[in-house]
Scaffold this motif. Structure first.
Motif, mmCIF file in Angstrom:
data_model
loop_
_atom_site.group_PDB
_atom_site.id
_atom_site.type_symbol
_atom_site.label_atom_id
_atom_site.label_comp_id
_atom_site.label_asym_id
_atom_site.label_seq_id
_atom_site.Cartn_x
_atom_site.Cartn_y
_atom_site.Cartn_z
ATOM 1 N N THR A 1 1.310 5.766 0.247
ATOM 2 C CA THR A 1 0.792 7.017 0.764
ATOM 3 C C THR A 1 1.265 8.140 -0.144
ATOM 4 N N GLY A 2 0.340 9.023 -0.537
ATOM 5 C CA GLY A 2 0.703 10.179 -1.351
ATOM 6 C C GLY A 2 1.170 9.844 -2.748
ATOM 7 N N ARG B 1 0.855 -1.180 0.000
ATOM 8 C CA ARG B 1 0.000 0.000 0.000
ATOM 9 C C ARG B 1 0.891 1.229 0.000
ATOM 10 N N SER C 1 3.688 2.465 2.286
ATOM 11 C CA SER C 1 3.253 2.648 3.667
ATOM 12 C C SER C 1 3.034 1.327 4.394
#
Length: 237
Positions: A92-93, A90, A99
């Motif tokens: 992030t951003g 997964r 992440s």
């Protein structure tokens, strides 16, 4: 691609946006490539044997900024390797910063580990430690070649942090993964990196490599990874 792990029943192949393949594998393949049976032992014999040079002058900065984006994919090398080696990743951003992911199993310990960004469970290990490389030839290289080694996927792997911390800058004569089923792959990876970059080995290191590899004569020599010179923008560093 996901690394082949000795003892695994199934090889899981994950396509990722990273230059080169995980040590032990080659592009366009779900298994190791190189010479056939005995090729990795022949590669060991081709390595120059010399004594370990002094560590004088070594620092991590001599190999460039940590995790430089040498393959120009807009993601740093650490995240590239996490994407390659972890499952159920997964972000992030965007699609660079990993992440979360699963290291199943960790090649060094054999344990299943959950990675979460900001935690310290997972390291990205240099299979041939940079300090070891410095003492066996890299001291005399230009900066672009050292930067290339530090960010080459052929020389990088996501591993259990606590197990990795015990490795230090050890070579095959002083440290091998506790997970004995992974040792053939690990040593073959070291041989491949040292051959690719022209690093030498000590007599004890060569003997240790051959001792491991004689127990797995079918082990193949990994190939691939990045060029042995960093792109032009890194060369003045």
């Amino acid at each position: 691609m996901a690394r082949l792990r000795s003892g695994a029943v199934t090889a899981v192949v994950v396509l990722v946006a990273v230059s080169g393949c995980k040590p032990g594998q080659s592009e366009g393949s779900s298994g190791p490539r190189g010479g056939g049976s005995g090729a990795v032992l022949a590669a060991v014999d081709s390595l120059t044997v010399k004594g370990r040079a002094p560590k004088t002058g070594y620092s991590r900065t001599r190999f460039g900024t940590a995790w430089a984006d040498t393959d120009s994919n807009s993601c740093d090398t650490r995240d590239d390797i996490l994407k390659r080696d972890l499952r159920n990743v997964r972000f992030t951003g965007g699609d660079c910063k990993v992440s979360y992911g699963l290291l199943e199993p960790d090649p060094y310990s054999g344990k299943d580990i959950t990675y979460r960004r900001g935690s310290s469970q997972v390291d990205i290990d240099h299979v041939v430690p940079l300090s070891d490389a410095w003492q066996k030839g890299a001291k005399y290289w230009d900066a672009s070649k050292r930067i290339a080694l530090a960010n080459d996927p052929l020389n990088l792997i996501a591993v259990d942090a606590s197990t990795n911390r015990g490795k230090g800058d050890g070579d095959a004569a002083t440290w091998l993964p506790p997970n004995t089923t992974y040792r053939c792959v690990y040593v073959a990876d070291q041989v491949a990196v040292k051959k690719k970059y022209g690093l030498w080995v000590t007599a004890a290191e060569k003997a240790a490599m051959k001792k491991v590899l004689t127990g797995c004569p079918g082990q193949k020599l990994p190939t691939g990874g990045n060029p042995t010179r960093a792109p032009e923008r890194f060369r003045a560093r």
